[in-house]
Design an enzyme around this catalytic site. Sequence first.
Site, short mmCIF file in Angstrom:
data_model
loop_
_atom_site.label_atom_id
_atom_site.label_comp_id
_atom_site.label_asym_id
_atom_site.label_seq_id
_atom_site.Cartn_x
_atom_site.Cartn_y
_atom_site.Cartn_z
N GLU A 101 0.75 -1.25 0.05
CA GLU A 101 -0.33 0.29 -0.19
C GLU A 101 0.77 0.89 -0.08
O GLU A 101 1.52 1.74 1.03
CB GLU A 101 -1.24 -0.46 1.08
CG GLU A 101 -2.01 -1.36 1.09
CD GLU A 101 -2.60 -1.11 0.76
OE1 GLU A 101 -2.90 -0.49 -0.25
OE2 GLU A 101 -3.45 -2.76 0.15
N CYS B 37 -2.85 8.30 3.17
CA CYS B 37 -2.57 8.03 1.81
C CYS B 37 -3.78 8.82 0.66
O CYS B 37 -3.49 7.68 -0.43
CB CYS B 37 -2.23 6.64 2.09
SG CYS B 37 -3.66 6.12 3.48
P1 NAP Z 1 8.25 4.82 4.24
O1 NAP Z 1 9.03 6.10 5.11
O2 NAP Z 1 8.38 4.38 3.20
O3 NAP Z 1 8.11 3.98 5.77
C1 NAP Z 1 7.07 2.96 5.69
C2 NAP Z 1 7.22 1.51 6.56
O4 NAP Z 1 9.06 1.46 6.37
C3 NAP Z 1 8.05 2.62 8.18
O5 NAP Z 1 7.32 1.26 9.07
C4 NAP Z 1 9.34 1.79 7.74
O6 NAP Z 1 9.98 2.17 9.31
C5 NAP Z 1 9.69 1.59 7.00
N1 NAP Z 1 11.08 0.84 6.40
C6 NAP Z 1 12.15 1.68 6.12
N2 NAP Z 1 13.04 1.42 5.50
C7 NAP Z 1 12.86 -0.36 5.50
C8 NAP Z 1 13.90 -1.43 5.30
N3 NAP Z 1 14.55 -1.07 4.26
N4 NAP Z 1 13.58 -2.38 5.64
C9 NAP Z 1 12.50 -2.58 6.27
N5 NAP Z 1 11.27 -1.26 7.02
C10 NAP Z 1 11.55 -0.95 6.35
O7 NAP Z 1 6.48 5.79 4.52
P2 NAP Z 1 6.62 6.77 5.79
O8 NAP Z 1 6.68 7.43 6.28
O9 NAP Z 1 6.07 5.81 7.24
O10 NAP Z 1 4.66 7.27 5.60
C11 NAP Z 1 4.33 7.66 4.82
C12 NAP Z 1 4.17 7.42 3.20
O11 NAP Z 1 3.27 6.54 3.11
C13 NAP Z 1 3.63 7.74 2.17
O12 NAP Z 1 3.71 8.00 1.23
C14 NAP Z 1 1.53 7.71 1.80
O13 NAP Z 1 1.19 7.81 1.05
C15 NAP Z 1 2.32 6.09 2.34
N6 NAP Z 1 0.15 5.61 3.04
C16 NAP Z 1 0.17 4.53 2.18
C17 NAP Z 1 -0.91 4.14 2.27
C18 NAP Z 1 -1.56 3.00 1.54
O14 NAP Z 1 -2.78 2.57 2.48
N7 NAP Z 1 -1.46 3.50 0.58
C19 NAP Z 1 -1.05 3.79 3.93
C20 NAP Z 1 -0.47 5.44 4.56
C21 NAP Z 1 0.49 5.76 4.18
P3 NAP Z 1 10.92 3.16 9.44
O15 NAP Z 1 10.25 4.37 10.28
O16 NAP Z 1 12.14 2.94 11.30
O17 NAP Z 1 12.22 3.69 8.99
#
Ligand code: NAP
Length: 674
Positions: free
Chosen positions: A257, A296
């Site tokens: 997602e 999102c």
């Molecule tokens: P993110 O930076 O991509 O992080 C998402 C998750 O991935 C976090 O738990 C992060 O952990 C983890 N992560 C990052 N690098 C990783 C790695 N190398 N290995 C394992 N896990 C890793 O996104 P975010 O800033 O938290 O959220 C914002 C984004 O999410 C926005 O772009 C939004 O559109 C999207 N979103 C989409 C939905 C949907 O349902 N489509 C819902 C909500 C949000 P850490 O935080 O510890 O780095």
Amino acid sequence: MTNILNSYIKGRWFQAETGFKDILSAIDSTVVAKISSAGIHFGEVIDYAKKVGGANLRKMTFHQRADVLKKIALHLDANKEKLYTLAFQTGATKRDSWPDIDGGIITLFAYSSRARKELPDKTFVVEGPSERLSKNQTFSGQHILTSREGVAVHINAFNFPCWGLLEKLAPAFLAGIPVITKPATATAYVAEALMKLIVESGALPDGALQFICGDTGDLLDRLDGQDIVSFTGSAHTAELLQQNPSIARNAIRFIAERDSLNAAILGSDANKDSPEFANFIKEVTREMTAKAGQKCTAIRRIIVPQAYLDDVTSALKQSLSKYIPGNPASKESSMGLLVSKKQRNDVIQAIRQLQSEAEIVYGSLENIDDKSAALSPVLLSCSEPLKATVIHHVEAFGPVATLMPYKTTEEAIELVKKGEGSLVASIYTYDDRFANALTFGIAPYHGRLYFIDRDSKDEATGHGSPLPALVHGGPGRAGGGEEMAGIRGIFHYMQRTALQASPKRLTKLLGEWSYGGDQTVTEEHPFRRDFDGLEIGDTIRTKERTITLDDIEHFANFTGDTFYAHMDEEAAAANPFFPGRVAHGYLLLSFAAGLFVDPLPGPLLANYGIDNLRFLKPVSPGDAIHVRLTVKEKRAARNPEYGEVRWDAEIFNQNEETVARYNLLTMSSRQPAL
Ligand code: NAP
């Protein structure tokens, strides 16, 4: 005292000793918590999940798992206030946190209730009807779903620390697969508090849920083909994780997602005096300001008829002016903050990119408050959106959206499609042609389409609200994932297998009667047996009853159903389906009941419905019908005093041809427990 976040692994809380990262408050950038997963051996975590959690869960039926979810939901509901208080530090107001905290709890309740109602009290699902594979009914096919023997790894985004964890947990838990869940660092202290409540509920089977605060180390490298990863976050991280060699090598199911540039489209009929226009302004404003635009599903692209661009711009400016970010804990604040100053920097950078194709028409990047992570709404406008690319690709994950005018319906569709796949689009129109063109023009690019008009506005659930009953996810840029959608969400975590065997074998394997399987004609009428006394395959074959013209006329006059096919020989014969006057289908059902019913009070309590009814062949006056009724499936009800019985019913004519088939649903009493 600094809050050091703990992981929950192998049935215990674990605190790291090194490698901490600070998590800062959105309100004043002070350290709210410290996080680290250093020292966790991920091989052991997976082992524990599979050996202890998986084994425990697979012993439980869907109903037992559903009861656990309900118990957890009740405990969370009774203790949710502490989550709301903590969430202020993430920049969320109480109103912002409602979909996260209450929304998450509601999702647990909804899944628990659905699983109780729609899934059997078993450990597997028989999916759909059996497929006839042979002429003489000796070989059939049947799909089943079983729990995978792996683990579900859930990686969540920062914006929904509670809902994100719970909406993923509910279907996986019901599917019987243990979960290892990782919250995003920025809001992990809220997720940790939630996890503490889940553990405190005492309902969780050992190993069913483990919680990792901090990096996932080599967790993903250790997964195999029975495992599933469900990720929510940015497209960039999803891409990175999907390239993990073990995910590619083991064909690991990867649900993503990702970010999505969701559109709101104002219809060409919706001028500034229409109710649709007013709702459009309301919804766009809400989506830009709720959770400071960090959703999102938030509206990023505002697609409006060229002729209404000025009206929309001034209405939005006026409406957005009421929202000024402030301390989320204060009731006076009309809007909350971004999660951190770092997040605000990312948003500002994204706005600067958008400015290469669009101009800011409301809001400003000047005078940014240095203490908190506040950012006032920023509205941009692009005059030539069809020629643009950046505004359709760059997600500013904050209170930011871009206006895009269109001239024709085709242009509106083309603009929406430029987002290359989104979670949701909302359409504001009362014009049938516009609604129709938009639906079929953009549905392949969306997981959800949301219409608001004067008929639905008072009860519509909101552009930005994913619901447990409906699919959440979207193609392409949105990640290609699907979550929730009622029971379908559970099946994503299970393995579908086609069984091919004789109906007799299928009946024995699945514990429900497969068409063509053994039938046991008992001396005693099966309606005289209570729920526990009935066996799968118990059958009654009735005597015959000849249908007369008098019967048909009597039924027609008695019920008022004097349709010509029953009353007028010539007109009926001219109908392509009938040889002449025929019996009513409902007459056949009524006579069938008259043939198989056992009249005296007994264990059969009520007939509560009919499923899958088909009339297959007309019945003419002079034909003689009889019925076969076989116990197909038994389901215990929550009330221990009775159970539900599904009977396979087939009505034949005198030539043994099937004239109607259906499933009859009854309630039968149970023996009192000793
Ligand atoms: P993110 O930076 O991509 O992080 C998402 C998750 O991935 C976090 O738990 C992060 O952990 C983890 N992560 C990052 N690098 C990783 C790695 N190398 N290995 C394992 N896990 C890793 O996104 P975010 O800033 O938290 O959220 C914002 C984004 O999410 C926005 O772009 C939004 O559109 C999207 N979103 C989409 C939905 C949907 O349902 N489509 C819902 C909500 C949000 P850490 O935080 O510890 O780095």
